[in-house]
Design a protein around this motif. Structure first.
Motif, short mmCIF file in Angstrom:
data_model
loop_
_atom_site.label_atom_id
_atom_site.label_comp_id
_atom_site.label_asym_id
_atom_site.label_seq_id
_atom_site.Cartn_x
_atom_site.Cartn_y
_atom_site.Cartn_z
N ASP A 79 0.84 -1.20 0.00
CA ASP A 79 0.00 0.00 0.00
C ASP A 79 0.87 1.25 0.00
N GLU B 79 1.27 -0.04 -4.65
CA GLU B 79 0.86 -1.29 -5.32
C GLU B 79 -0.49 -1.72 -4.74
N LEU B 80 -1.54 -0.95 -5.07
CA LEU B 80 -2.83 -1.11 -4.40
C LEU B 80 -3.51 -2.45 -4.70
N LYS B 81 -3.42 -2.90 -5.95
CA LYS B 81 -4.07 -4.16 -6.31
C LYS B 81 -3.47 -5.34 -5.54
N LYS B 82 -2.13 -5.39 -5.51
CA LYS B 82 -1.45 -6.47 -4.78
C LYS B 82 -1.72 -6.35 -3.28
N LEU C 254 -4.37 -5.16 -1.85
CA LEU C 254 -5.74 -5.59 -1.58
C LEU C 254 -5.83 -7.11 -1.51
N GLU C 255 -5.07 -7.81 -2.36
CA GLU C 255 -5.09 -9.27 -2.35
C GLU C 255 -4.62 -9.81 -1.00
#
Length: 347
Positions: free
Chosen positions: A326, A330-333, A335-336
């Motif tokens: 975060d 690297e928001l997508k990673k 979030l995972e």
């Protein structure tokens, strides 16, 4: 010789090849009456110029040694109750090379079946205050992945009798050119939560040389095996002090044993990349390494064969990885990992 019983001194360490290939010693004196003195003066001047060049030029072929050479040194050090690289240098390496005033690599015979010396394939960056066993541990890890590696390890490759006589420019050029030619640098990182290399000027200088080389050099960061579990535990607990130590590098606050070395290294940084840029690049590199190690930890737990659906350790690790990703945008990673942690904690 305790390590190499039937050795013959072979000059091939970090020395300039001309010093041993007859380049300087092959000049033939001429005796033509009145020209003799003039020729001798010319030869003296040429010799002085070549000596000066030799002091300033690094080797054209950085050499390395097999892991077994360094393991034997470690074994002898342990037998004498020694631990740190510095202690072993002064109580094992220097006494064994005193007679010839040369590097240990210069005393290794090159006529054996298992070739112990060859062009280096891995440059090892480490702190001399480490226990030598930590550096050997990391080299064993690397050797397991890359069999028959030849390690450039300063304890063995550098002449420990004349290091203070070399001008800083020589060392600067030696490290930069050697690192570029070798192509792989392994940084021994310990202790994980307060890494010594990130506070030592020479280690940071070697990191800078790696970064200056760009894609020519692959910089790898490794923990000694006994530090790996502590790292994962600290990561899952969200150790703020550890994170600050790893990504709060300030080269301008680093130290060196020699004040002149520190001054020269700082000057080299200022005249090239600059402190701000170097700190930023090193901190970015450490963040990426930190995340990579965390991801390895997650994978290790997931592949353990155990039921991880309620594994609190895994949840904590995923949450911390999410925080770091975060911060890096690297928001997508991120979030995972947050979702993975949430699923576990909701059970």
């Amino acid at each position: 010789h305790p390590l190499f019983p039937s050795y013959q001194v072979v000059k091939f360490g970090i020395h300039n090849s001309n010093a041993t290939m007859g380049g300087r010693g092959s000049k033939q004196k001429q005796d033509h009456g009145g020209e003799k003195d003039t020729n001798q003066m010319n030869e003296t001047q040429e010799k002085q110029e070549e000596d000066q060049q030799e002091q300033q030029q690094p080797t054209s072929f950085p050499l390395g040694v097999r892991l077994s050479v360094i393991e034997n040194i470690l074994k002898e050090g342990k037998e004498k109750g020694l631990a740190t690289t510095s202690e072993i240098c002064y109580n094992v390496i220097k006494p064994q090379t005193e007679a010839n005033k040369c590097a240990l690599v210069d005393q290794i015979p090159d006529d054996n079946d298992d070739k112990l010396v060859a062009p280096a394939t891995c440059f090892v960056s480490h702190a001399w205050s480490y226990n030598l066993e930590d550096s050997v541990d990391v080299m064993r890890q690397f050797e397991a992945e890359h069999p028959r590696t030849y390690f450039w390890f300063d304890l063995v490759i550098n002449n420990q009798h004349d290091t203070s006589e070399r001008p800083f420019e020589w060392w600067c050029n030696t490290f930069q050119e050697s690192i570029e030619k070798i192509g792989t640098v392994v940084l021994v990182l310990a202790p994980w939560d307060n890494p010594t290399p990130l506070k030592r000027s020479w280690c940071l200088f070697e990191i800078m040389c790696s970064m200056n080389a760009g894609e020519k050099v692959d910089l790898k960061i490794r923990l000694p095996t006994h530090q790996e579990d502590a790292f994962i535990k600290g990561l899952e607990e969200g150790s703020e002090s550890a994170m600050n130590a790893l990504i709060g590098v300030k080269t301008e606050e680093s130290e060196a044993f020699s004040k002149s070395d520190k001054k020269n290294i700082f000057k080299a940084v200022e005249e090239s990349i600059g402190f701000h840029n170097l700190n930023s690049k090193i901190n970015d590199q450490m963040r990426l390494w930190f995340i990579g190690e965390g991801q390895k930890g997650v994978k290790k737990i997931e592949e353990s064969g155990e039921d991880v659906s309620e594994n609190v350790q895994l949840a904590g690790l995923c949450n911390q990885l999410g925080n770091m990703l975060d911060d890096l945008g690297e928001l997508k990673k991120a979030l995972e990992y947050y979702e993975q942690a949430l699923v576990i904690r909701q059970k």
